[in-house]
Design an enzyme around this catalytic site. Structure first.
Site, mmCIF file in Angstrom:
data_model
loop_
_atom_site.group_PDB
_atom_site.id
_atom_site.type_symbol
_atom_site.label_atom_id
_atom_site.label_comp_id
_atom_site.label_asym_id
_atom_site.label_seq_id
_atom_site.Cartn_x
_atom_site.Cartn_y
_atom_site.Cartn_z
ATOM 1 N N ASP A 19 -21.858 -51.519 -19.473
ATOM 2 C CA ASP A 19 -20.545 -51.648 -20.108
ATOM 3 C C ASP A 19 -20.618 -52.820 -21.073
ATOM 4 O O ASP A 19 -20.704 -53.980 -20.655
ATOM 5 C CB ASP A 19 -19.500 -51.886 -19.010
ATOM 6 C CG ASP A 19 -18.075 -51.952 -19.556
ATOM 7 O OD1 ASP A 19 -17.911 -52.191 -20.770
ATOM 8 O OD2 ASP A 19 -17.142 -51.772 -18.751
ATOM 9 N N HIS A 20 -20.588 -52.519 -22.355
ATOM 10 C CA HIS A 20 -20.795 -53.570 -23.351
ATOM 11 C C HIS A 20 -19.630 -54.553 -23.412
ATOM 12 O O HIS A 20 -19.704 -55.584 -24.072
ATOM 13 C CB HIS A 20 -21.054 -52.944 -24.726
ATOM 14 C CG HIS A 20 -21.891 -53.790 -25.624
ATOM 15 N ND1 HIS A 20 -22.043 -55.161 -25.462
ATOM 16 C CD2 HIS A 20 -22.662 -53.467 -26.692
ATOM 17 C CE1 HIS A 20 -22.842 -55.635 -26.400
ATOM 18 N NE2 HIS A 20 -23.242 -54.623 -27.162
ATOM 19 N N ARG A 21 -18.531 -54.251 -22.709
ATOM 20 C CA ARG A 21 -17.448 -55.234 -22.643
ATOM 21 C C ARG A 21 -17.843 -56.385 -21.730
ATOM 22 O O ARG A 21 -17.363 -57.502 -21.882
ATOM 23 C CB ARG A 21 -16.159 -54.594 -22.103
ATOM 24 C CG ARG A 21 -15.593 -53.515 -23.006
ATOM 25 C CD ARG A 21 -14.452 -52.803 -22.320
ATOM 26 N NE ARG A 21 -14.877 -52.200 -21.060
ATOM 27 C CZ ARG A 21 -14.053 -51.618 -20.193
ATOM 28 N NH1 ARG A 21 -12.763 -51.561 -20.448
ATOM 29 N NH2 ARG A 21 -14.516 -51.083 -19.082
#
Ligand code: CAO
Length: 555
Positions: A527-529
């Site tokens: 999850d690039h967040r």
């Protein structure tokens, strides 16, 4: 507390009226004015509300029965202090027969009058086609009645008696029919407006063919000749009877067949009644039909079968596949439906990035095969999986930035100080992800044993909810099946997942020459967040190093 037998009140002369709906059940608490049953003639639907508050002790009728004034409806155990005005002295307390309370009577009169009201205006018979204004007919004294539906489009041809609008009071909805055939030029009112007798509501150009018979007034209707005056107060038994109007009523326009309370519920929930299938008598839409419709929409939205409005994502159009050949509809298992919902949620919410690497498992594989006899003695199957679980757990310890979840407030990261690893298992019912707890603290034998057991339980459908919760990171292995790589979807609220494909012997340059090595293709989606590419680079390198040199697993 006293018992009351609630009876059918004055039905304005109608007899043997069919019960098409019972709106309460034994044990229900009902309030004054709450609908008890719905009656229907061929012209109108009437809701009979309770004259008293109390608890339904016994139903004395069922759907399909026919009733007349005075028929028993149900037995009500009245609330303390509650007694019919005319029953106060009576023993036993029975029957809501005659209500003498003046205010109640007034209400009854008004309701009854409105129910009576919209009747066909007298036939207009001009000598030739002409344009006339249509006015609201006698509403029996009711005022400021809501318009809830315009039933035709301007420009439409209408036949005499076709419904043009639907009016609604608290107790009834009713059609206002066209007084004669013609073309509707325009409405002078809108849904939500309130109208009174005599208000102009539309303009109609009459058909020349219907114009021949009798002279036609310019403006309809003739209030004096309106049938169905309001029921006289002394004839009204319970406070909210809806005597039968002579004109069509309640059914509503545009083919919708529903009573006032159903229409009200539909409006509250924003439901388009033309989309609801009625299950009542003669396909009448009941409140339960509306609730079932809303429930179905919610379930479909949650399982991703329809687009949730607001996402801006167009729904995949529904296709009738039978036009292409034979098909059959098979129900989805609960797990498959849940997986569909979870995957759609993760896919739509998580900005995924996937990185790839190969781990050299040549030494691991030699070791694993050396251990085969001992594994058999222990009764476990030793596959690459427990090594991968251990390596992932230790990599999470080494790179705690991977062992997090995003807090729902959008302001925090939840840092986990435990390491539980999920393992995707393919089962006949669908995909399940049991979780191995504290994987960082367990040895390879224990991890092999637990992963074997959990996979067997998953396939047998015997996993407990607690055994599928609390994962920090998931491993999804298609290694036994083949393939050179795939991009797994993050198992939210986790922030990363590893996909394992089939190991293959590949030529690897050792600095001097190409050497045949057993290479295991791995993919980590994150999850690039929560995670950046550099974080993943560190985590992945650590993990691959441990798998490629399993001595590191014991350090
Ligand atoms: N490469 C080559 N061979 C592999 C391998 C790999 N990556 N992984 C396993 N194998 C071998 C095993 O060693 C075993 O062979 P041996 O008996 O000769 O040792 C054989 O394949 C079968 O292994 P297995 O599947 O029984 O056991 P496992 O521990 O590898 O996997 C489990 C267990 C539960 C993960 C697996 O059975 C499973 O259900 N996988 C499906 C996961 C899935 O559907 N994921 C969803 C993908 S989309 O997100």
């Amino acid at each position: 507390m006293s018992d009351i037998i609630v009876k059918v009140p004055d039905l304005g002369g109608s007899e043997n009226v069919e019960i098409i709906e019972i709106s309460v059940a034994v044990g229900d608490s009902v309030e004054v004015e709450q609908d008890l049953i719905v009656l229907e003639t061929d012209k109108a639907t009437m809701e009979v509300p309770s004259s008293h508050a109390g608890v339904v002790r016994e139903l004395l009728v069922k759907v399909g029965d026919t009733v007349s004034e005075g028929s028993d409806i149900l037995a009500l155990t009245a609330e303390a202090g509650e007694a019919p005005a005319d029953q106060a002295d009576a023993e036993p307390a029975v029957v809501a027969d005659v209500v003498e309370d003046a205010a109640v009577e007034d209400a009854a009169v008004e309701d009854a009058a409105v129910e009576d009201a919209p009747v066909a205006q007298p036939p207009a018979t001009p000598a030739a086609a002409e344009t006339i204004e249509l006015t609201v007919p006698d509403l029996g004294g009711a005022t400021d009645v809501d318009i809830i539906e315009l039933s035709v489009e301007p420009g439409a041809s209408v036949a005499a008696e076709d419904s043009l609008l639907v009016l609604e009071t608290d107790k009834a909805s009713m059609d206002v029919p066209a007084p004669q055939a013609g073309t509707l030029v325009a409405f002078k009112v809108a849904v939500g407006d309130k109208v009174n007798e005599g208000d102009v509501y539309a303009v109609l150009t009459t058909s020349a063919s219907t114009a021949a018979a009798t002279p036609q007034p310019d403006v309809m209707p003739q209030p004096d000749v309106m049938p169905q005056p309001a029921a006289a107060p002394e004839t009204v038994a319970a406070q909210t009877v809806n005597p039968e109007p002579e004109s069509k009523a309640v059914v509503g326009g545009k083919g919708v067949y529903a009573g006032p309370s159903s229409r009200r519920l539909a409006r509250q929930l924003g439901v388009d009644l033309t989309k609801v299938t009625g299950s009542g008598v003669r396909n009448r839409i009941t409140k339960d039909d509306i609730r079932a419709y809303v429930k179905d929409i919610i379930q479909k939205a949650e399982t991703g079968q329809i687009a949730v409005s607001g996402t801006g994502i167009p729904a995949v159009p529904e296709i009738d596949f039978s036009q292409f050949g034979d098909i059959e509809l098979q129900p989805m298992s609960k797990i498959k439906k849940l997986t569909a919902a979870n995957m759609a949620r993760a896919w739509l919410n998580v900005p995924h990035v996937t990185q790839f690497d190969d781990a050299d498992i040549s030494d691991l594989d030699v070791f694993r095969k050396d251990m085969k006899a001992e594994a058999e003695r222990r009764g476990v199957k030793l596959t690459p999986m427990p090594f991968l679980i251990k390596a992932a757990a230790l990599a999470l310890r080494a790179e705690p930035g991977f062992n997090v979840s995003l807090h729902a407030d959008g302001e925090h990261i939840v840092q986990k100080h435990y390491v539980h690893i999920g393992m995707a298992v393919d089962t006949p019912n669908g995909l399940m992800v049991p979780v191995i707890r504290d994987a960082d603290k367990k040895g390879i034998w224990q991890l092999a044993e637990e992963s074997n057991e959990l996979a067997a339980k998953a396939r047998a459908g015997k996993l407990k909810p607690a055994e599928m919760q609390g994962g920090c990171f998931t491993i999804s292995s298609l290694g036994a099946m083949g393939g050179t790589g795939f991009t797994p979807i993050v198992n939210t609220p986790e922030v990363a997942i590893m996909g394992v494909s089939k190991a293959q012997i590949k030529p690897v340059w050792n600095g001097k020459e190409f050497e045949p090595r057993n290479m295991l293709p791995l993919a980590v989606s994150y999850d690039h967040r929560a995670i950046n590419g550099a974080d993943c680079g560190r985590f992945f390198t650590t993990l691959v190093a441990m798998i490629s040199d399993i001595r590191r697993l014991v350090l």
